[in-house]
Design a protein around this motif. Structure first.
Motif, short mmCIF file in Angstrom:
data_model
loop_
_atom_site.label_atom_id
_atom_site.label_comp_id
_atom_site.label_asym_id
_atom_site.label_seq_id
_atom_site.Cartn_x
_atom_site.Cartn_y
_atom_site.Cartn_z
N HIS A 265 58.24 19.13 53.32
CA HIS A 265 57.86 19.20 52.01
C HIS A 265 56.78 20.26 51.42
CE1 HIS A 265 58.94 14.40 51.75
NE2 HIS A 265 59.84 15.41 51.91
N SER A 266 55.90 20.36 52.58
CA SER A 266 54.96 21.44 52.16
C SER A 266 55.56 23.01 52.13
CB SER A 266 53.89 21.69 53.12
OG SER A 266 53.14 22.68 53.18
N ALA A 267 56.57 23.15 52.66
CA ALA A 267 57.29 24.53 52.72
C ALA A 267 58.13 24.69 51.54
CB ALA A 267 58.23 24.77 54.16
N ILE A 268 58.70 23.72 50.91
CA ILE A 268 59.58 23.86 49.69
C ILE A 268 59.11 23.72 48.62
CG2 ILE A 268 61.60 22.99 51.19
CD1 ILE A 268 61.47 20.26 49.84
N SER A 269 57.65 23.19 48.38
CA SER A 269 56.93 22.93 47.30
C SER A 269 56.80 24.10 46.44
CB SER A 269 55.77 22.43 47.63
OG SER A 269 54.85 23.40 48.15
N GLY A 270 57.04 25.11 46.85
CA GLY A 270 56.89 26.36 45.90
C GLY A 270 58.20 27.03 45.81
N MET A 271 59.14 26.52 46.22
CA MET A 271 60.68 27.32 46.07
C MET A 271 60.92 26.76 44.86
SD MET A 271 62.77 26.43 49.69
CE MET A 271 62.03 27.07 51.27
#
Length: 270
Positions: free
Chosen positions: A142-148
């Motif tokens: 979730h942290s990694a994709i939050s800015g995608m």
């Protein structure tokens, strides 16, 4: 005017300290500088780990820094300032399996591995580190994709069965806007962990009777209601995140066997 006496005679305590140091064994004195060097290197590695992305970390290699810090020196800040979770998460797994006798393929039902971990930690003040591997992996996803961007998230939902999953990294990097290299790398690391966890579960759950071909996982978040509210977690809105099918990871028999006790710790949760 005479100069002040700066010799040891003017400071008996300093003189005594120097004499004590000279009495130390040669081996102890010889180890002083190596120990100082080790402390400085350790401090540098921890500093690079906690600092934001920077050229020094990139030149040394983020993977090298991570391998040094984890798992022996990593620590969660919550031990200093406990912060109850405000979001409930799920990590559901399903698989495409093949019957070895008939050759028929079918897709299993979804199973939430967080239910297992909830059973492990409930009433246990000292759960094992493995008691939260799925929850931590979900948080990292979730942290990694939050800015995608929207385009990048669409690539996450694509299937990587015939197509090598390594191409996902290239597609995410080539997409316009959204997450940069650091977040993409974090996602790929979390995706590899999630795929391995899903495969380990599938092999233990269905592998005795069928061949595991592909696995798929999906995650979700749901905010916890306020403590003074009459609502329950089931009354809040669930936000799902979908990911495509992945080829099952090739695990050794020993790795599959070691994954079994983790699934049994939660009791009768299936």
């Amino acid at each position: 005017m005479s100069r002040p006496d700066t010799s040891d005679r003017s400071d008996p305590q300093l003189a005594r300290t120097r004499r004590d140091l000279k009495r130390l064994p040669f081996g102890a004195r010889a180890l002083t500088w190596p120990v100082v060097a080790i402390v400085l290197i350790h401090t540098l590695m921890i500093g690079l780990w906690v600092a934001p992305n920077n050229p020094a970390r990139d030149s040394l290699g983020a993977d090298r820094v991570r391998e040094y810090v984890q798992p022996w020196f990593s620590q969660n800040w919550s031990i200093f300032a406990p912060n109850p979770r405000r979001v409930a998460v799920t990590f559901e797994v399903r698989a495409t399996v093949r019957d070895p006798e008939t050759g028929d393929e079918q897709t299993t039902d979804w199973v939430d591995l967080i239910d297992n971990e909830d059973g492990i930690v409930a009433g246990n003040p000292f759960p094992a580190r493995t008691a939260k591997i799925t929850r931590r992996t979900t948080d990292r996803l979730h942290s990694a994709i939050s800015g995608m961007s929207t385009e990048q998230r669409e690539w996450l939902e694509a299937n990587y069965v015939e197509t090598p999953v390594d191409q996902l990294r290239e597609r995410l990097a080539e997409a316009d806007g959204g997450a940069g290299t650091a977040d993409i790398n974090r996602y790929m690391t979390a995706d590899a962990a999630a795929t391995a966890i899903a495969t380990g579960f599938a092999e233990n759950e269905w592998g005795d009777e069928a061949e595991i071909l592909y696995i798929q996982y999906r995650t979700s978040t749901r905010p916890a209601p306020s403590w003074d509210s009459d609502s329950t977690i089931d009354d809040t809105t669930r936000t799902e995140r979908d990911y495509g099918w992945r080829s099952a990871v090739e695990l050794t028999d020993q790795q599959i066997e070691h994954f079994g006790p983790y699934l049994e710790q939660g009791g009768d949760w299936r």
